[in-house]
Design a protein around this motif. Structure first.
Motif, PDB file in Angstrom:
ATOM      1  N   HIS A  60     -44.236 -24.667 -63.799  1.00  0.00           N
ATOM      2  CA  HIS A  60     -44.457 -23.361 -62.693  1.00  0.00           C
ATOM      3  C   HIS A  60     -43.218 -22.713 -62.570  1.00  0.00           C
ATOM      4  CE1 HIS A  60     -47.964 -25.991 -60.753  1.00  0.00           C
ATOM      5  NE2 HIS A  60     -48.535 -25.049 -61.532  1.00  0.00           N
ATOM      6  N   GLU A  63     -40.378 -23.041 -59.522  1.00  0.00           N
ATOM      7  CA  GLU A  63     -39.840 -24.354 -59.120  1.00  0.00           C
ATOM      8  C   GLU A  63     -38.925 -24.969 -59.789  1.00  0.00           C
ATOM      9  OE1 GLU A  63     -43.637 -26.567 -59.327  1.00  0.00           O
ATOM     10  OE2 GLU A  63     -44.657 -25.069 -58.087  1.00  0.00           O
ATOM     11  N   ARG A 103     -44.955 -18.314 -59.852  1.00  0.00           N
ATOM     12  CA  ARG A 103     -45.597 -19.374 -60.423  1.00  0.00           C
ATOM     13  C   ARG A 103     -46.056 -19.605 -61.743  1.00  0.00           C
ATOM     14  NH1 ARG A 103     -48.180 -24.009 -57.692  1.00  0.00           N
ATOM     15  NH2 ARG A 103     -49.981 -24.941 -58.726  1.00  0.00           N
ATOM     16  N   HIS A 146     -41.234 -30.775 -60.271  1.00  0.00           N
ATOM     17  CA  HIS A 146     -41.893 -29.725 -59.532  1.00  0.00           C
ATOM     18  C   HIS A 146     -41.258 -29.443 -58.072  1.00  0.00           C
ATOM     19  CE1 HIS A 146     -45.677 -28.766 -61.843  1.00  0.00           C
ATOM     20  NE2 HIS A 146     -45.471 -29.852 -62.419  1.00  0.00           N
ATOM     21  N   ASN A 147     -41.347 -28.355 -57.664  1.00  0.00           N
ATOM     22  CA  ASN A 147     -41.210 -27.999 -56.269  1.00  0.00           C
ATOM     23  C   ASN A 147     -42.433 -27.797 -55.394  1.00  0.00           C
ATOM     24  OD1 ASN A 147     -38.497 -26.686 -57.635  1.00  0.00           O
ATOM     25  ND2 ASN A 147     -38.067 -28.045 -55.785  1.00  0.00           N
TER      26      ASN A 147
HETATM   27 ZN   LIG Z   1     -45.714 -27.194 -59.395  1.00  0.00          ZN
END
Ligand SMILES: [Zn+2]
Length: 346
Positions: A60, A63, A103, A146-147
């Motif tokens: 993404h 992130e 994203r 990820h975030n």
């Molecule tokens: Zn993510």
């Protein structure tokens, strides 16, 4: 530059970069990503070349914690314990101005929903190519960094459950979410003997998230024996969470008092994140339609809302003790994703 385009056939999908020296890594993160110019696999030789550990990030584009950690480790010239593959996926998405804001790009599929057939578009082919590479490599473990979209603490997610998954998660966080929902995410790929976990390092704008990614990744890549104390790991476990969702056509807001919206999340509800809540906990003010604005879908398409929640004096309240996580006070996230995830207290 030392970069070679080798993976794939006529049009290579992934750039590869073998053993970059620290002085080849641009000092600035954005310049580093520009230098990679597209999906990239960086490989590093380890002290023990008999096995490989894999870290993936930027599935993404908004992130950044994983990419920041990888950039920092490469600049420091860290010496990994085993052979290492660092996979930076959606570079172009991350670099689309403003930096780390998308994203995914308009018209493209979510890269972390593409790790199951069909593989017929560009994102699918990228995913398939990575799956094939990993299958050939038989890595010791895979972590995917990820975030979260809202602020909050770090947690790990796995779609398979075992001591090795717990051990991997514990390098980054003390919370592990176990879900068997099949979305086509990277963590769902099943290589025998290779645990895969997703690490949600925390919110994209929180400095702590970058620390979680950096400290955890360092531990993951430098530790000589990855699963040495695996059996002793204790984690706060969230098994098979469900989502409280706003139904289509309804409005949601967040405030310290009721609004005209169908659901008004109580300001401060975010403080319930990753805690245990008692029966009767007030969460939101409900409008004229009451609980009809909300749903908790189960795997068979049923609505289990009434099992977990009830309306008391115009408010949405818990009907049993629950553990909540990814609680958001952002009405946009609540409407388009969910209000929060929930599990019963075991
Ligand atoms: Zn993510």
């Amino acid at each position: 530059m030392g970069k070679e385009k080798t993976m794939g056939q006529a049009e290579p999908l992934w750039n590869t970069w073998e053993a970059p020296a620290p002085n080849e890594i641009p000092e600035n993160l954005e310049e580093f990503l520009c230098h990679l110019s597209g999906p990239t696999v960086i490989s590093l030789p380890g002290a023990d070349p008999s096995t490989t550990r894999v870290a993936v990030t930027l599935l993404h584009g908004n992130e950044p914690s994983g990419a920041k950690a990888i950039h920092r480790l490469l600049r420091e010239g860290f010496q990994p314990a085993t052979n290492t593959l660092l996979v930076l996926a959606c570079i172009a998405t991350a670099l689309t101005e403003p930096l780390f804001s998308h994203r995914l790009l308009p018209g493209c599929r979510d890269m972390n929903r593409c790790f199951k057939p069909p593989f017929d578009d560009y994102q699918g082919q990228l995913a398939k190519s990575l799956i094939d590479t990993l299958a050939g490599l038989q890595p010791e473990a895979i972590v995917d960094l990820h975030n979260t979209s809202g602020d909050g603490p770090a947690f790990a997610v796995t779609s398979q459950f075992g001591v090795e998954h717990m051990s991997l998660a514990n390098l980054f966080t003390s919370r592990l979410v176990y879900t068997d929902l099949s979305l086509g995410s990277l963590m769902e790929i099943t290589e025998p003997g290779c645990p895969v976990v997703t690490i949600e390092c925390g919110g994209a704008r929180q400095a702590e998230s970058d620390d979680v990614a950096y400290q955890g990744l360092q531990e993951y890549l430098l530790r000589p024996h990855l699963f040495k104390n695996a059996a002793a790991v204790q984690l706060d476990l969230y098994r098979h969470p469900m989502r409280l969702e706003l139904k289509e056509g309804f409005q949601i807001d967040c405030s310290s008092q009721p609004t005209d919206a169908d659901v008004t999340l109580q300001r401060g509800v975010q403080n319930l994140n990753f805690g245990e809540v008692e029966t009767g906990q007030q969460l939101a003010w409900l409008g004229e339609q009451g609980m009809a604005a909300l749903q908790v879908k189960d795997g068979e398409g049923g609505n289990r809302l009434d099992e977990f929640f009830e309306q008391r004096e115009g408010m949405l309240c818990t009907r049993q003790p629950l553990k909540l996580f990814m609680v958001t006070e952002n009405p946009h996230i609540a409407a388009t994703d969910c209000l929060f995830y929930l599990v019963g207290v075991e």
